[in-house]
Write a protein that holds these residues in place. Sequence first.
Motif, short mmCIF file in Angstrom:
data_model
loop_
_atom_site.label_atom_id
_atom_site.label_comp_id
_atom_site.label_asym_id
_atom_site.label_seq_id
_atom_site.Cartn_x
_atom_site.Cartn_y
_atom_site.Cartn_z
N ASN A 258 1.83 14.13 12.73
CA ASN A 258 1.10 13.43 13.48
C ASN A 258 1.30 13.30 14.79
OD1 ASN A 258 2.72 11.13 13.82
ND2 ASN A 258 2.53 10.63 11.73
N LYS A 259 0.05 12.62 15.64
CA LYS A 259 0.78 12.52 17.07
C LYS A 259 1.78 11.60 17.71
CE LYS A 259 -3.39 12.08 19.66
NZ LYS A 259 -4.66 11.63 20.08
N PHE A 260 1.92 10.39 16.86
CA PHE A 260 2.97 9.60 17.38
C PHE A 260 4.29 10.39 17.19
CE2 PHE A 260 6.12 6.62 14.94
CZ PHE A 260 6.60 6.15 16.33
N LEU A 261 4.72 10.87 16.04
CA LEU A 261 5.91 11.56 15.97
C LEU A 261 6.08 12.68 16.76
CD1 LEU A 261 6.16 10.96 12.15
CD2 LEU A 261 7.55 9.75 13.66
N ALA A 262 5.05 13.58 16.97
CA ALA A 262 5.19 14.77 17.77
C ALA A 262 5.29 14.23 19.09
CB ALA A 262 3.84 15.35 17.77
N ASP B 219 0.23 7.53 11.25
CA ASP B 219 -0.48 7.66 12.47
C ASP B 219 -1.96 8.53 11.95
OD1 ASP B 219 -1.68 7.50 14.96
OD2 ASP B 219 -0.22 8.74 15.89
N ASN B 220 -2.98 7.73 11.96
CA ASN B 220 -4.11 8.82 11.53
C ASN B 220 -5.09 9.25 12.64
OD1 ASN B 220 -3.51 8.68 8.77
ND2 ASN B 220 -4.48 6.66 8.65
N ARG B 221 -4.70 8.96 13.84
CA ARG B 221 -5.38 9.51 15.14
C ARG B 221 -5.74 10.95 15.03
NH1 ARG B 221 -2.22 7.79 20.05
NH2 ARG B 221 -0.37 8.29 18.56
N ASN B 222 -6.82 11.41 15.24
CA ASN B 222 -7.07 12.77 15.53
C ASN B 222 -7.00 13.22 16.94
OD1 ASN B 222 -7.97 12.90 12.66
ND2 ASN B 222 -9.91 12.05 13.02
N MET C 230 0.89 -1.17 -0.13
CA MET C 230 0.12 0.11 0.02
C MET C 230 0.84 1.12 -0.03
SD MET C 230 -2.60 1.29 2.91
CE MET C 230 -3.18 2.83 2.95
N GLU C 231 0.63 2.01 -0.81
CA GLU C 231 1.34 3.33 -1.08
C GLU C 231 0.76 4.44 -0.17
OE1 GLU C 231 4.00 4.21 -2.83
OE2 GLU C 231 4.52 2.30 -3.42
N TYR C 232 1.38 5.21 0.66
CA TYR C 232 1.14 6.25 1.52
C TYR C 232 1.97 7.31 1.26
CZ TYR C 232 -1.14 8.40 5.31
OH TYR C 232 -1.88 9.28 6.34
N LYS C 233 1.60 8.45 0.96
CA LYS C 233 2.23 9.52 0.99
C LYS C 233 2.02 10.44 2.12
CE LYS C 233 3.18 13.74 -2.13
NZ LYS C 233 3.36 14.80 -0.84
N LEU C 234 3.28 10.66 3.09
CA LEU C 234 3.07 11.35 4.18
C LEU C 234 2.82 12.89 4.04
CD1 LEU C 234 6.48 9.98 5.87
CD2 LEU C 234 4.30 9.16 6.18
N PRO C 235 1.75 13.52 4.89
CA PRO C 235 1.47 14.91 4.80
C PRO C 235 2.72 15.72 4.88
CG PRO C 235 0.57 13.83 6.95
CD PRO C 235 1.40 12.78 6.12
N GLU C 236 2.75 16.88 4.46
CA GLU C 236 3.80 18.00 4.54
C GLU C 236 3.74 18.95 5.71
OE1 GLU C 236 6.38 18.06 2.53
OE2 GLU C 236 5.79 16.27 1.49
N ASP C 237 2.41 19.14 6.00
CA ASP C 237 2.16 20.12 7.11
C ASP C 237 2.46 19.69 8.44
OD1 ASP C 237 1.08 22.60 7.96
OD2 ASP C 237 -0.96 22.02 8.01
N LEU C 238 3.44 20.52 9.04
CA LEU C 238 3.75 20.21 10.35
C LEU C 238 2.87 21.12 11.41
CD1 LEU C 238 7.72 20.90 9.90
CD2 LEU C 238 6.56 18.73 10.06
N CYS C 239 1.94 20.33 11.64
CA CYS C 239 0.92 20.83 12.50
C CYS C 239 0.22 20.45 13.97
CB CYS C 239 -0.41 21.02 11.55
SG CYS C 239 -1.34 19.54 11.12
N ILE C 240 1.03 19.20 14.26
CA ILE C 240 0.68 18.67 15.64
C ILE C 240 1.82 18.79 16.44
CG2 ILE C 240 0.03 16.55 16.86
CD1 ILE C 240 -2.13 17.57 14.71
N LEU C 241 1.38 19.45 17.35
CA LEU C 241 2.51 19.73 18.48
C LEU C 241 2.26 18.97 19.71
CD1 LEU C 241 5.00 21.87 19.51
CD2 LEU C 241 3.13 23.33 20.31
N HIS C 242 3.34 18.50 20.35
CA HIS C 242 3.12 17.70 21.55
C HIS C 242 4.06 18.56 22.80
CE1 HIS C 242 4.19 14.68 24.76
NE2 HIS C 242 2.74 14.39 24.48
#
Length: 355
Positions: A148-152, A233-236, A1-13
Amino acid sequence: MEYKLPEDLCILHIDMDAFYASVEERDNQSLKGKPVIVGGSSNHGIVTTANYEARKYGVHSAMPIFMAKQMCPKGIFVPTRIKRYRDVSEEVFSILNRFTNVLEQVSIDEAYLDISNISGEKIETCFQMKREVFENTGLTLSMGLSFNKFLAKLASDWNKPNGMKIIMPSMVPEILLPLPIEKIHGIGKKTTKKLNDIGIYKVQDLIELSEEFLIELLGKHGTEIYYRIRGIDNRNLETERERKSLGTETTLEIATREKNILKEYLYEFSLEIEAELKIKRIQGRTITLKIKDEVFKSKTRSRTLDYNINSANDIYTLSSMLLDELNLDKKIRLIGISISNFSNSDKIQLSLFNF
């Protein structure tokens, strides 16, 4: 399955640095630069938080106090003041809420923020948050910014204390490959052992396994792990999430049958749970005690009340009653409590017990 990672850095932990201990240092400047251990001085107690000076000696949360004293004989032991920490937490989050109202607070000292709608330079905004929290509270926090949440969350732990780390799409999965597998969200002690048993210790080992193999080994959880180590990681953010239960548990460094020692853990857990309940403005009716003995046999006991509770005294009293009902024929290696059957209420619930 191909998945393109989003470019926007928008999740802050964000994660406050050694929060309880930092509050103690702020309130008592004579503690600065000294190894501070929160959790009291009784040998039967447990460490709630240790500052970074104490951590250099190997002291960490959930460690028995007597062991912390052995490892850090010059440590300064102070009692837990959960109401004070909750008040300071409210100060911190009132500042963060000025920047965005899309905020998922996951504990008294930790949260995810969606900063996608912030105008201006996002990275500069992050540093502005850090400055304002420090200027208003005297406390530092560590941040992780990603897509995404995991990486943040992973990033916020990268440069502690008072750190800032950004994980961009172009850095994944290479940045993850050298990490031990237990660093990956969702890989706990049981999963770590399963993977270690087949020679998997690093993410670079894990990423070689197929999704089908991970599903066979770990069940549906295997799919989450397969994609997570690839940066997916698609968690909202759940700003108004409805939780079925709230609790905490720990594996004991030294297994024991002594109920007075086990009750020290229950007391500290009760303080933590009270803080979370009051932050989320919820109360519960069911208390559940969980234990696991030295031969890995688990037992749970629950008690459901006719009314709601949210105080540490009530939670501790009920969980202690449940523990007293158990015949501990073997030493206990894990203990935890949780509360459930929630209702949203700002009403003050009178304590069930007199102390």
